[in-house]
Design an enzyme around this catalytic site. Structure first.
Site, PDB file in Angstrom:
ATOM      1  N   PRO A   1       0.823  -1.209   0.000  1.00  0.00           N
ATOM      2  CA  PRO A   1       0.000   0.000   0.000  1.00  0.00           C
ATOM      3  C   PRO A   1       0.862   1.268   0.000  1.00  0.00           C
ATOM      4  O   PRO A   1       1.997   1.269   0.467  1.00  0.00           O
ATOM      5  CB  PRO A   1      -0.786  -0.100   1.314  1.00  0.00           C
TER       6      PRO A   1
ATOM      7  N   HIS B   1       4.181  -5.040   2.589  1.00  0.00           N
ATOM      8  CA  HIS B   1       3.110  -5.452   3.495  1.00  0.00           C
ATOM      9  C   HIS B   1       3.459  -6.628   4.417  1.00  0.00           C
ATOM     10  O   HIS B   1       2.806  -6.835   5.439  1.00  0.00           O
ATOM     11  CB  HIS B   1       1.892  -5.827   2.648  1.00  0.00           C
TER      12      HIS B   1
END
Length: 595
Positions: free
Chosen positions: A112, A317
């Site tokens: 992200p 992540h």
């Protein structure tokens, strides 16, 4: 949420653990839900997603799976044995299956990005302290382990499976950050020889030296190699580090506390499109023509600052979820508002070390192959009409309200509902990561069907809305207490693989594939800072939707793949705005709704 006020302290995790992770031992272990409960809830989840015939077929498979003394019971007992032996029966399996064995690129598909208000970051440092106050949710202490995985860690590619190395575990933790400008990497020591951190002025001077010595724009974008399919990058990595100089340079990047990416200007965008353009810059650098080579995407944490004032970060992540990252963002942004009182020493600092790479013809070929093709449509919007305040005034969960609006927006576009993923934190449990909140339910479907039905009264619609919101709230509470279905089903499947038994039919069933095809992959990642996280869809014909609901507005990011003719991120974003406004109007025109 809070993070260490001493962001860059070179402190060994083993030392910190004894003082600040003591509460870990008091945290409960992640439970293994009851088999019958999960199976019944699984069938309820499928009801709005599959046809009656498919559901009936799945009911038969589930009944076979639950037969006393059958395969389900045997796998359940295996899971329960695993849970007794381990701190967390799920965490290692999840790390491996969700991240390290995932072979798609980390860029767009996994990592992200975070979009911050323009020029929010400055280079500033805190005072030394190893403290990390324990966070709480619904009065329960949370596992703080993820915070200790963010700094000085890096993912390392392998031919079939990756690994994560955390260099803060050593006796001499790293004391440098990596800075990259115009595809050129530098080691910036952020501590003086006596162990004191560099002052803001010292860091500024060092960054200026780096900037002025890397103005050439004809360098090979070595960092773009990290954007590839993991198997491809694994092979290129093995070739790259055969050279001793390259190996040392790569190791310096991997060991650094984090990376600071000083980006070249991106194409100009209108005020309306600016946030969306920055989101793309944070997620993948904008493509090989722009800043995608100005990254090392395997690094857990990369702060990105553009010449035009755009700023944010991207994180890999595998080591952590969004909330610890956002807490760190909140900390950094708050800290930049304080003035520094420390005087800079007069001693001049040495030039930061430039990391050298010997580019062989083979590596040059790998770089050419890695050139990023832009396939991501990203739309970032600020929904300015209301925020958490409106749902709260009707005694509704703001998150549930937004999720039901998303269900309505999707239903209006496609006239069906879809499998929807919302991440739920399992940090109430030792080493907890996430489970899935299933936002699609029969209640959400009934509301979406009724909302535009002229035969339904507003009172009926409000009742269905309240029911849908409550169903989401109940599922959320169930998930954060370790009683959701998805990780349990995954555990049973992985237990079957570990036991070398034939795969149970329940996992080979079309319904299971439908349940896991998340056309809506969503997440509420809250922050005090007025920012938003963004990521790509998890399926080719799906959407990635992330949001940060503030008191009086909501920041949304919506992504889709350009290569899919059926998806349109801008259209879903508009639909989401309309759904939220229509739901508020419905509540306002129905007198009893306030009660």
């Amino acid at each position: 949420m809070a993070v260490p006020s001493k962001l860059l302290k070179p402190v060994s995790l083993t030392k910190v653990a004894s003082r600040y992770l003591i509460h870990q031992d008091s945290l409960p272990k992640l439970p293994v839900p009851e088999l019958r409960q999960t199976c019944q809830r699984y069938l309820a989840v499928l009801e709005p997603l599959v046809s009656d015939e498919e559901l009936e077929h799945t009911r038969t498979l589930v009944a076979d799976f639950m037969v006393p003394g059958g395969v389900g019971e045997r796998l359940q007992k295996g899971l329960e044995r695993r849970a007794r032996k381990m701190d967390n029966w799920l965490s290692d399996w999840w790390l491996q299956s969700a991240y390290l064995e995932f072979r798609m690129p980390v860029v767009v598909y996994s990592s992200p990005g975070v979009v911050l208000p323009r020029a929010e970051f400055q280079d500033r440092q805190g005072q030394m302290s190893g403290t990390l106050p324990v966070e709480y949710m619904v009065g329960k202490p949370l596992c703080m382990n993820q915070y200790y995985q963010i700094l000085s860690s890096c993912r390392i590619p392998g031919p079939k499976r990756d690994m994560v190395v955390n260099h803060s575990l050593g006796k001499a933790p790293p004391t440098h950050v990596t800075v990259v400008h115009n595809y050129q990497f530098f080691v910036l020591d952020v501590y003086n020889s006596d162990g004191t951190p560099l002052t803001v002025d010292q860091i500024y001077m060092q960054l200026e030296k780096i900037w002025n010595s890397s103005l050439q724009t004809n360098k090979e974008p070595i960092g773009i190699l990290t954007s590839q399919h993991r198997n491809t990058w694994g092979k290129a990595y093995a070739n790259l580090i055969k050279d001793k100089t390259n190996k040392e340079s790569v190791r310096a990047i991997q060991k650094s506390i984090f990376i600071v990416c000083l980006d070249a200007p991106m194409p100009r965008a209108s005020d309306e499109m600016y946030r969306s353009r920055v989101a793309v810059q944070m997620l993948h650098g904008g493509g090989s023509r722009w800043n995608s080579g100005n990254r090392w995407f395997d690094k857990t944490l990369q702060f990105i600052i553009g010449e035009d004032g755009s700023c944010g970060l991207i994180y890999e992540h595998a080591p952590a979820e969004g909330p610890p990252i956002m807490s760190l963002v909140d900390h950094v942004v708050e800290y930049t508002k304080k003035s520094e009182m420390v005087r800079s020493p007069m001693i001049p600092l040495p030039m930061p070390q430039k990391l050298r790479f010997n580019i062989t013809p083979e590596t040059k070929k790998d770089i050419e192959k890695a050139k990023l093709v832009q396939d991501l449509e990203m739309k970032v919007i600020v929904f300015s009409h209301f925020g958490k305040n409106v749902p709260k005034s009707y005694k509704m969960s703001p998150d549930a309200f937004i999720q039901i609006a998303l269900q309505l927006a999707y239903f209006r576009m496609y006239h069906v509902c879809c499998s929807t993923y919302e991440s739920a934190s399992l940090r109430m449990f030792r080493l907890g990561r996430t489970d899935t909140i299933r936002s699609t339910s029969m209640d959400s479907l009934r509301f979406a069907q009724a909302m535009d039905d002229p035969t339904k009264t507003s009172v009926e619609k409000v009742a269905l809305l309240q029911k849908a919101v409550n169903a989401h709230r109940v599922y959320t509470d169930m998930a954060i207490r370790g009683q959701a279905i998805d990780r349990h089903l995954l555990g049973l499947k992985l237990q079957a693989i570990e036991d070398l038994t034939s795969m149970p039919e329940i996992f080979m069933d079309t319904s299971y594939a439908v349940a896991l095809h998340y056309s809506l992959s969503t997440s509420q990642v809250s922050a005090k800072t007025d920012c938003v996280m963004c990521y790509g869809p998890v399926v080719p014909d799906g959407y990635g939707v992330c949001y940060n609901s503030m008191q009086e507005h909501i920041n949304f990011s919506v992504s889709a793949f350009n290569s899919c003719a059926e998806t349109n991120a801008a259209k879903l974003a508009r639909g989401l705005e309309e759904a939220l406004l229509d739901m508020r109007a419905l509540l306002e025109q129905t007198p009893k709704a306030k009660l």
